[in-house]
Design an enzyme around this catalytic site. Structure first.
Site, PDB file in Angstrom:
ATOM      1  N   HIS A  69      32.331  12.609   4.195  1.00 11.28           N
ATOM      2  CA  HIS A  69      33.141  12.650   2.974  1.00 11.28           C
ATOM      3  C   HIS A  69      32.837  11.459   2.083  1.00 11.28           C
ATOM      4  CE1 HIS A  69      36.043   9.592   4.478  1.00 11.28           C
ATOM      5  NE2 HIS A  69      35.968  10.210   5.642  1.00 11.28           N
ATOM      6  N   ASP A  71      35.061  10.356  -0.348  1.00  7.79           N
ATOM      7  CA  ASP A  71      36.276   9.672  -0.801  1.00  7.79           C
ATOM      8  C   ASP A  71      36.700   8.591   0.185  1.00  7.79           C
ATOM      9  OD1 ASP A  71      36.915  11.869   0.957  1.00  7.79           O
ATOM     10  OD2 ASP A  71      39.030  11.617   0.451  1.00  7.79           O
ATOM     11  N   ASP A 102      34.191   3.925   6.898  1.00  8.10           N
ATOM     12  CA  ASP A 102      34.791   5.268   6.774  1.00  8.10           C
ATOM     13  C   ASP A 102      34.552   5.829   5.375  1.00  8.10           C
ATOM     14  OD1 ASP A 102      36.317   7.526   7.289  1.00  8.10           O
ATOM     15  OD2 ASP A 102      38.224   6.508   6.982  1.00  8.10           O
ATOM     16  N   GLU A 134      38.646  14.379   1.703  1.00  9.09           N
ATOM     17  CA  GLU A 134      38.917  14.439   3.142  1.00  9.09           C
ATOM     18  C   GLU A 134      40.150  13.632   3.494  1.00  9.09           C
ATOM     19  OE1 GLU A 134      38.774  13.142   7.368  1.00  9.09           O
ATOM     20  OE2 GLU A 134      38.738  11.916   5.551  1.00  9.09           O
ATOM     21  N   GLU A 135      40.308  12.481   2.850  1.00  8.10           N
ATOM     22  CA  GLU A 135      41.370  11.552   3.216  1.00  8.10           C
ATOM     23  C   GLU A 135      42.769  12.055   2.876  1.00  8.10           C
ATOM     24  OE1 GLU A 135      40.986   9.183   5.074  1.00  8.10           O
ATOM     25  OE2 GLU A 135      39.066   8.181   4.808  1.00  8.10           O
ATOM     26  N   GLU A 162      31.845  10.676  11.142  1.00  3.97           N
ATOM     27  CA  GLU A 162      32.967   9.731  11.190  1.00  3.97           C
ATOM     28  C   GLU A 162      32.624   8.591  12.152  1.00  3.97           C
ATOM     29  OE1 GLU A 162      35.692   9.609   9.467  1.00  3.97           O
ATOM     30  OE2 GLU A 162      36.009  11.627   8.654  1.00  3.97           O
ATOM     31  N   HIS A 356      40.413   2.141   6.964  1.00  9.44           N
ATOM     32  CA  HIS A 356      41.646   1.997   6.190  1.00  9.44           C
ATOM     33  C   HIS A 356      42.208   0.579   6.187  1.00  9.44           C
ATOM     34  CE1 HIS A 356      42.580   6.599   6.862  1.00  9.44           C
ATOM     35  NE2 HIS A 356      41.312   6.358   6.539  1.00  9.44           N
TER      36      HIS A 356
END
Length: 384
Positions: A69, A71, A102, A134-135, A162, A356
């Protein structure tokens, strides 16, 4: 360009999910054009975001999809010591920036190998499948996967990159985000017989949600492959009421269900809804206008089951020197690929422990390991 150089460019695009990712997509398209690689956009309904599919090698079945992803999560309120959208090398063996781990590190490793792949005589293609949103619930990938399956020669394997420290992952939980709104009847708090407190009712339902999780454990609904061995139900946010001396007319809370591959989301939600129906009936005996409504905030992200993956798992293990496979509690787009019948595993550079976080980073050694994996994959798929 090296993976580190490409990562610097990718991190420089602030592709927080609430914003567009089109600048990043345009950059990747330009890079692929330089190397003569075919690619296709699959846009969101409003045209503000896009997935990107690309194929290196022949248009035949049996290829390998590298999926990731574009984003990233927000940086708001986080104590970053550097600009999160500028890649920083502090000389400690790590590269800092939002998305390094990530999962722009994986994207960079794949893109860095494109010039080498196009010069190989690949017998089977390598697909790049880069998604949006995705997030915020794996929203973008389904239409990309639908296009991949319907419009192109069918791949044999999918690797979702991931961060797993380059260990193959064969299972993860499904995830659904929900919001429950309780509507009662307001009254002066000294006249509790005249009103129905939405907060009090919501509290009983929140307690029931936790009780359901305890029931699952008591029933032996566990899978030891996961560090949290049961399906989990969690309330993360609640708000309601207007003043301390007013019985609250409304209270809402947001919660999630993360279900094991062997559990059904609908059955777990049904246990909570059964209690909600009983509470609603009790409320309406005093206030006919009262009610409880639960809505899904995202389409259920399907779990990834350890199933139909022998070939892709063997491929990863061969390229990674027989590293053991595992399971993770977080949800990814891997279950969406598997739902369409595509054998899928998760494997990528970096640690989920950094995802994150403020001062997110990826170890340079992990980026190098990802690059070696991409090189080995090209050699495996080249014509002998």
């Amino acid at each position: 360009m090296t993976a580190a150089t490409l990562l610097e460019r990718l991190v420089g695009f602030p592709t927080v999910s609430r914003d567009s990712n089109l600048d990043l997509i345009a950059f990747v398209e330009g890079y692929l054009d330089e190397h003569g690689v075919e690619h296709w956009r699959i846009e969101s309904d409003d045209g503000r975001k896009a997935n990107l599919l690309a194929r290196i090698g022949p248009a035949v079945e049996g290829g390998v999809v590298l999926s990731g992803h574009t984003d990233v999560v927000p940086v708001d309120g986080q104590p970053w010591s550097t600009d999160p959208f500028t890649l920083v090398d502090k000389g400690d063996g790590r590269l800092y920036g939002r998305g390094t781990c990530d999962m722009k590190g994986f994207l960079a490793c794949a893109l860095a190998e494109v010039p080498r792949w196009v010069n190989l005589d690949l017998a089977r293609p390598i697909w790049l499948a880069f998604s949006y949103d995705e997030e915020v619930g794996c929203i973008g990938a389904p239409r990309m996967i639908e296009s991949l399956v319907a419009d192109y020669p069918r791949p044999a394997a999918v690797i979702v990159g991931e961060p797993t420290m380059m260990h193959p992952v064969v299972a993860h939980k499904g995830a659904t985000n929900l919001r429950t709104t309780v509507t009662g009847r307001a009254s002066h708090s000294s006249q509790v017989n005249q009103g129905v407190s939405a907060i009090h009712v919501a509290a009983r339902l929140v307690t029931r949600i936790e009780d359901v999780m305890a029931e699952l454990k008591a029933e032996g609904r566990i899978d030891e492959a996961f560090n949290v061995v049961h399906s989990s139900l969690h309330v993360g946010k609640i708000q309601g009421g207007t003043a301390i001396n007013i019985m609250a007319r409304e209270c809402s809370f947001e919660w999630e269900i993360r279900h094991l591959p062997g559990d059904r989301f609908e059955e777990l939600l049904g246990r909570v809804n059964e209690t909600a129906a009983a509470l609603e009936a009790e409320m309406r005996r005093r206030a006919p206008e009262a009610g409880i409504v639960t809505e899904a905030l995202n389409t259920t992200v399907p779990a990834l089951a350890d199933d139909n993956n022998a070939e892709v798992l063997a491929l990863c293990r061969d390229l990674l020197d027989e590293r053991p496979a595992g399971a993770v509690a977080y949800a990814t787009e891997a279950g969406q690929f598997q739902r369409e019948g595509l054998p899928t595993v998760i494997c990528g550079p970096g640690s989920i422990g950094q995802a994150h976080q403020p001062d997110e980073y990826i170890d340079i050694a992990e980026l190098e390991a990802g690059t070696r994996f991409m090189t080995a994959l090209g050699e495996r798929l080249r014509r002998k």
